[in-house]
Structures are given as structure tokens and as C-alpha cells.
Design a protein around this motif. Structure first.
Motif, mmCIF file in Angstrom:
data_model
loop_
_atom_site.group_PDB
_atom_site.id
_atom_site.type_symbol
_atom_site.label_atom_id
_atom_site.label_comp_id
_atom_site.label_asym_id
_atom_site.label_seq_id
_atom_site.Cartn_x
_atom_site.Cartn_y
_atom_site.Cartn_z
ATOM 1 N N LEU A 51 -39.484 18.699 -23.440
ATOM 2 C CA LEU A 51 -40.849 18.724 -22.918
ATOM 3 C C LEU A 51 -40.978 18.098 -21.527
ATOM 4 O O LEU A 51 -42.077 18.016 -20.997
ATOM 5 C CB LEU A 51 -41.796 18.012 -23.889
ATOM 6 C CG LEU A 51 -41.962 18.688 -25.247
ATOM 7 C CD1 LEU A 51 -42.768 17.814 -26.190
ATOM 8 C CD2 LEU A 51 -42.619 20.049 -25.081
ATOM 9 N N GLY A 52 -39.868 17.654 -20.963
ATOM 10 C CA GLY A 52 -39.920 17.141 -19.593
ATOM 11 C C GLY A 52 -39.580 15.679 -19.446
ATOM 12 O O GLY A 52 -39.634 15.149 -18.334
ATOM 13 N N GLY A 53 -39.249 15.008 -20.523
ATOM 14 C CA GLY A 53 -38.844 13.614 -20.429
ATOM 15 C C GLY A 53 -37.475 13.507 -19.778
ATOM 16 O O GLY A 53 -36.677 14.435 -19.835
ATOM 17 N N THR A 54 -37.227 12.392 -19.120
ATOM 18 C CA THR A 54 -35.937 12.188 -18.459
ATOM 19 C C THR A 54 -35.253 10.949 -19.028
ATOM 20 O O THR A 54 -35.886 10.132 -19.697
ATOM 21 C CB THR A 54 -36.125 12.001 -16.939
ATOM 22 O OG1 THR A 54 -36.955 10.872 -16.706
ATOM 23 C CG2 THR A 54 -36.734 13.245 -16.302
ATOM 24 N N LYS A 55 -33.971 10.824 -18.737
ATOM 25 C CA LYS A 55 -33.211 9.666 -19.208
ATOM 26 C C LYS A 55 -33.114 8.588 -18.141
ATOM 27 O O LYS A 55 -32.799 7.453 -18.439
ATOM 28 C CB LYS A 55 -31.813 10.102 -19.638
ATOM 29 C CG LYS A 55 -31.821 10.979 -20.870
ATOM 30 C CD LYS A 55 -30.424 11.356 -21.285
ATOM 31 C CE LYS A 55 -30.463 12.241 -22.532
ATOM 32 N NZ LYS A 55 -29.144 12.599 -23.003
ATOM 33 N N LYS A 56 -33.366 8.966 -16.891
ATOM 34 C CA LYS A 56 -33.263 8.015 -15.785
ATOM 35 C C LYS A 56 -34.630 7.803 -15.151
ATOM 36 O O LYS A 56 -35.442 8.728 -15.059
ATOM 37 C CB LYS A 56 -32.291 8.538 -14.723
ATOM 38 C CG LYS A 56 -30.868 8.611 -15.190
ATOM 39 C CD LYS A 56 -29.970 9.120 -14.084
ATOM 40 C CE LYS A 56 -28.546 9.318 -14.588
ATOM 41 N NZ LYS A 56 -27.716 9.994 -13.599
ATOM 42 N N LYS A 57 -34.828 6.587 -14.691
ATOM 43 C CA LYS A 57 -36.072 6.227 -14.019
ATOM 44 C C LYS A 57 -36.199 6.934 -12.670
ATOM 45 O O LYS A 57 -35.197 7.197 -12.013
ATOM 46 C CB LYS A 57 -36.101 4.713 -13.799
ATOM 47 C CG LYS A 57 -37.271 4.031 -14.387
ATOM 48 C CD LYS A 57 -37.195 2.556 -14.156
ATOM 49 C CE LYS A 57 -38.596 2.039 -14.361
ATOM 50 N NZ LYS A 57 -38.704 0.622 -14.360
ATOM 51 N N LEU B 295 -51.294 15.819 -20.953
ATOM 52 C CA LEU B 295 -52.166 16.232 -22.062
ATOM 53 C C LEU B 295 -51.645 17.465 -22.810
ATOM 54 O O LEU B 295 -51.640 17.466 -24.042
ATOM 55 C CB LEU B 295 -53.598 16.446 -21.569
ATOM 56 C CG LEU B 295 -54.353 15.167 -21.196
ATOM 57 C CD1 LEU B 295 -55.718 15.511 -20.596
ATOM 58 C CD2 LEU B 295 -54.494 14.232 -22.375
ATOM 59 N N PRO B 296 -51.163 18.518 -22.127
ATOM 60 C CA PRO B 296 -50.597 19.650 -22.884
ATOM 61 C C PRO B 296 -49.341 19.273 -23.676
ATOM 62 O O PRO B 296 -49.098 19.806 -24.759
ATOM 63 C CB PRO B 296 -50.271 20.686 -21.804
ATOM 64 C CG PRO B 296 -51.087 20.307 -20.631
ATOM 65 C CD PRO B 296 -51.262 18.826 -20.703
ATOM 66 N N ILE B 297 -48.564 18.343 -23.146
ATOM 67 C CA ILE B 297 -47.374 17.883 -23.869
ATOM 68 C C ILE B 297 -47.803 17.163 -25.140
ATOM 69 O O ILE B 297 -47.276 17.412 -26.225
ATOM 70 C CB ILE B 297 -46.517 16.962 -22.969
ATOM 71 C CG1 ILE B 297 -45.914 17.770 -21.822
ATOM 72 C CG2 ILE B 297 -45.428 16.273 -23.783
ATOM 73 C CD1 ILE B 297 -45.241 16.924 -20.753
#
Length: 150
Positions: free
Chosen positions: A51-57, A68-70
């Protein structure tokens, strides 16, 4: 997003603003999972990444109108499992059908199955949620599950 109530949007906005550490109207995508969990959702790491989350800052920023859609999509997802689902899974380890299971098996589940936890994470989880084990190494699993899901 049309399926979010005004209260859902209000709560999501509140959580979003908490994770907007800079105050620029965005959150770092590395915090997406934390935001969703703060809204009582339970997405897996794979879903968060999808859904667009990342592992790095600082790789990606999300605005509220992207968040909101996520949130809506995760809220609709019925594959997160319920208390009853998890209880039935733990019953598989209840050899004597008395509401208890080996503490070691419970620990091993968190270390070996699904999204594996580290030794330290497992130890902290068990310390916070598990009832004392009996002389034979068994612990009741229903109170554990209630504390875990609270």
C-alpha cells in the motif's frame, strides 16, 4: 474512501496529525503501519509495503488525502483474523483440551511462523501478555490472546 464515516475520518486525521512530526501535512511512509495500527487495524508488513509503506526513513511522504484511501482499504480488508480465528488456531496446541498449551510452543510460534518476531520481541510479548505457567510448563492461552489483542 466513501465507506469511511465522518468519525473514521476524524480519527484518521487525528492519528495522521500525531505522526506528522515535522508539521508539514505529511507523514513518512515508514510510519504507515504504525498509523494504521493506531486506528485498530492489523495489516501485515507485506500489505503495508504493497500500500506504499517503506522500510527506510525519508524515502516517501504521504499526504492526508493519500492516507485516507489506504486506511479505507485496510479497514475493508476482512482477512485480518478475529479473536475467534486465533483462538481456534491456538486450540490446535491444546493437547489435553483444557484451555492450556505449552509456553514453549507459544514462544516458538512467534519465532517461527508468519511474520517472525525476534527473540527480544517475543520475550517482551510473552512477559506482557502471558499468565504464569504451571509446574509442567503450560499456560492458559485465552487470557493471553485477550491481552495480546487488546
Amino acid at each position: 474512501m466513501a465507506d469511511l464515516s465522518a468519525k473514521d475520518i476524524e480519527r484518521a486525521t487525528f492519528v495522521f496529525e500525531i505522526y506528522d512530526f515535522v508539521g508539514d501535512g505529511t507523514i513518512d511512509a515508514v510510519n504507515l503501519g504504525d498509523c494504521l495500527r493506531a486506528l485498530n487495524q492489523n495489516p501485515t508488513l507485506a500489505i503495508i509495503e504493497k500500500l506504499g509503506g517503506t522500510k527506510k526513513k525519508n524515502e516517501k511522504k504521504l499526504k492526508l488525502d493519500e492516507f485516507l484511501p489506504i486506511y479505507s482499504q485496510v479497514k475493508k480488508d476482512k482477512d485480518q483474523g478475529t479473536f475467534e480465528d486465533f483462538l481456534e488456531a491456538l486450540k490446535l496446541y491444546d493437547k489435553e483440551e483444557n484451555g492450556t498449551m505449552m509456553s514453549a510452543e507459544l514462544s516458538n510460534m512467534f519465532l517461527a511462523l508468519g511474520e517472525k518476531l525476534t527473540d527480544a520481541e517475543t520475550e517482551e510479548l510473552l512477559k506482557d501478555c502471558m499468565e504464569p505457567e504451571d509446574d509442567d510448563g503450560f499456560t492458559p492461552y485465552e487470557p493471553f490472546l485477550k491481552k495480546l489483542m487488546a
